[in-house]
Scaffold this active site. Structure first.
Site, PDB file in Angstrom:
ATOM      1  N   GLN A 107      -4.900  -1.299   9.422  1.00 33.19           N
ATOM      2  CA  GLN A 107      -4.591  -2.405   8.690  1.00 33.19           C
ATOM      3  C   GLN A 107      -5.319  -3.476  10.037  1.00 33.19           C
ATOM      4  O   GLN A 107      -5.077  -3.532  10.990  1.00 33.19           O
ATOM      5  CB  GLN A 107      -3.175  -2.751   8.649  1.00 33.19           C
ATOM      6  CG  GLN A 107      -2.926  -4.013   8.033  1.00 33.19           C
ATOM      7  CD  GLN A 107      -3.441  -4.331   6.468  1.00 33.19           C
ATOM      8  OE1 GLN A 107      -3.454  -3.167   5.791  1.00 33.19           O
ATOM      9  NE2 GLN A 107      -3.801  -5.364   6.135  1.00 33.19           N
TER      10      GLN A 107
ATOM     11  N   ASP B 243     -10.924   2.772   3.648  1.00 30.93           N
ATOM     12  CA  ASP B 243     -11.375   1.311   3.534  1.00 30.93           C
ATOM     13  C   ASP B 243     -12.911   1.154   3.041  1.00 30.93           C
ATOM     14  O   ASP B 243     -13.314   0.049   2.811  1.00 30.93           O
ATOM     15  CB  ASP B 243     -10.885   0.739   4.722  1.00 30.93           C
ATOM     16  CG  ASP B 243      -9.503  -0.483   4.462  1.00 30.93           C
ATOM     17  OD1 ASP B 243      -9.306  -0.676   3.215  1.00 30.93           O
ATOM     18  OD2 ASP B 243      -9.118  -0.363   5.512  1.00 30.93           O
TER      19      ASP B 243
ATOM     20  N   LYS C 194       0.900  -1.204   0.117  1.00 26.09           N
ATOM     21  CA  LYS C 194       0.023  -0.106   0.040  1.00 26.09           C
ATOM     22  C   LYS C 194       0.888   1.213  -0.003  1.00 26.09           C
ATOM     23  O   LYS C 194       0.644   2.140  -0.674  1.00 26.09           O
ATOM     24  CB  LYS C 194      -0.862  -0.205   1.192  1.00 26.09           C
ATOM     25  CG  LYS C 194      -1.876  -1.236   1.005  1.00 26.09           C
ATOM     26  CD  LYS C 194      -2.895  -1.329   2.448  1.00 26.09           C
ATOM     27  CE  LYS C 194      -3.761  -2.569   2.297  1.00 26.09           C
ATOM     28  NZ  LYS C 194      -4.406  -2.734   3.481  1.00 26.09           N
TER      29      LYS C 194
END
Ligand code: GUN
Length: 324
Positions: free
Chosen positions: A111, A134, A67
């Site tokens: 995460q 997200d 990422k």
């Protein structure tokens, strides 16, 4: 006299035209997002993404590095905050609060999984929904279910984008999503419903799972079980999207799923394991009209959509600069 020619290696077989090439689509999405990021930067606001990584889960560390690299390549100002697994929930909430208040930060990604002792729900709810890269905040989940614009979880968003760019018309199709996770299965079903599919969500407790799957014109496998979906789950001519990313480490599984595949066997001998999806690659592709391979199918789309989501969040927070 005939010219001497060097011996040439046999040409690689042409790619299967049935393959849905996620790698290619992901590269296009990343290029386009980078162009938009450059516009925003020229307008005085470089998009910013902050990633939070707690603990030392090796798989999470690999994902986060991917990422970071993708964000930087797209011209996004990226920072990763790395914390030890001993961090408390209160400390993590304080870190998120700082990012929520930081005007230079457009996107925040925590995460997962988080270490035991930290409530994932409480953490995801602490992220400002306007910075939710997200699309995991319940506010955005709700908007997605309502069919309203919102940041969408990256894997299902990437699948929709791939189907759109491959020219697959979805309206009226029977879609079966196998798997009911918050990250993939449920948002995938919401997106397919919004695209006018007739949607079934199936899962490990579904009765006659093969029969339910055989109803599908579009089958999305997101259960996390290597090779669970075999050819007899697939209606002839169905489109099959494989979200699975499983590591198999038994020689008999490699022989069963990849018969005669010298490259996979060599990889297995070298590494002691190989990656495969939820679909059986020895029986599914021959029944499908289109399918995603593993690797190179859905995987690259997830990171591409994180980049795209971040740029869109930056545009939404700075509408004047985002206007092209
Ligand atoms: N862990 C596994 N997949 C994901 C993802 O898409 N986002 C986050 N934040 N964590 C993950």
């Amino acid at each position: 006299m005939t010219a001497m020619t060097a011996p040439t290696a046999p040409a690689p077989p042409p790619p299967d035209p049935k393959i849905l090439d996620g790698k290619k689509v992901a590269a296009a999405i990343r290029r386009e997002a980078a162009a938009e990021a450059a516009l925003l930067t020229a307008g005085g606001h470089q998009p910013g993404l902050s990633v939070i990584l707690v603990g030392d889960d090796p798989a999470s560390a690999v994902y986060v590095r991917g990422k970071e690299t993708a964000a930087r390549e797209a011209g996004i100002r990226e920072q990763t905050l790395r914390f030890p697994a001993t961090m408390t929930e209160g400390e993590l909430l304080t870190a998120i609060d700082g990012l929520n208040r930081d005007d230079a930060v457009d996107g925040i990604l925590v995460q997962l999984p988080l270490p035991k002792g930290i409530s994932t729900q409480r953490i995801l709810e602490a992220v400002d929904p306007r910075k939710d890269a997200d699309g995991f905040h319940p506010f955005n989940t709700g908007r997605l279910v309502q069919g309203k614009p919102a940041p969408v979880p990256c894997t299902p968003a990437g699948i929709m984008e791939m189907l759109r760019r491959e020219g697959i018309a979805l309206a009226g199709l029977r879609a079966v999503v196998v798997g009911r996770s918050d990250i993939v299965g449920k948002p995938m079903a919401s997106l397919l419903l919004a695209a006018h599919c007739t949607v079934t969500i199936a899962h490990s407790r579904t009765r006659d799972l093969p029969g339910v799957c055989r109803e599908a014109d579009l089958l999305v496998a997101a259960i996390g079980r290597a090779g669970l979906v075999t050819g007899d789950y697939v209606k002839e001519g169905a489109i099959v999207v494989d979200v699975g990313m499983n590591r198999i480490d038994r020689a008999e599984d490699v022989a069963r799923f990849f018969p005669g595949d010298a490259a996979r066997e060599a990889a297995f001998r070298k590494n002691g394991s190989v990656l495969m999806g939820d679909c059986d690659p020895s029986t599914v592709p021959s029944r499908a009209s289109r399918y995603t391979p593993v690797p190179g199918g859905v995987g690259p789309l997830t990171i591409a959509m994180l980049i795209s989501n971040t740029v869109n969040l930056a545009k939404a927070r700075r509408p004047a600069q985002g206007a092209a």
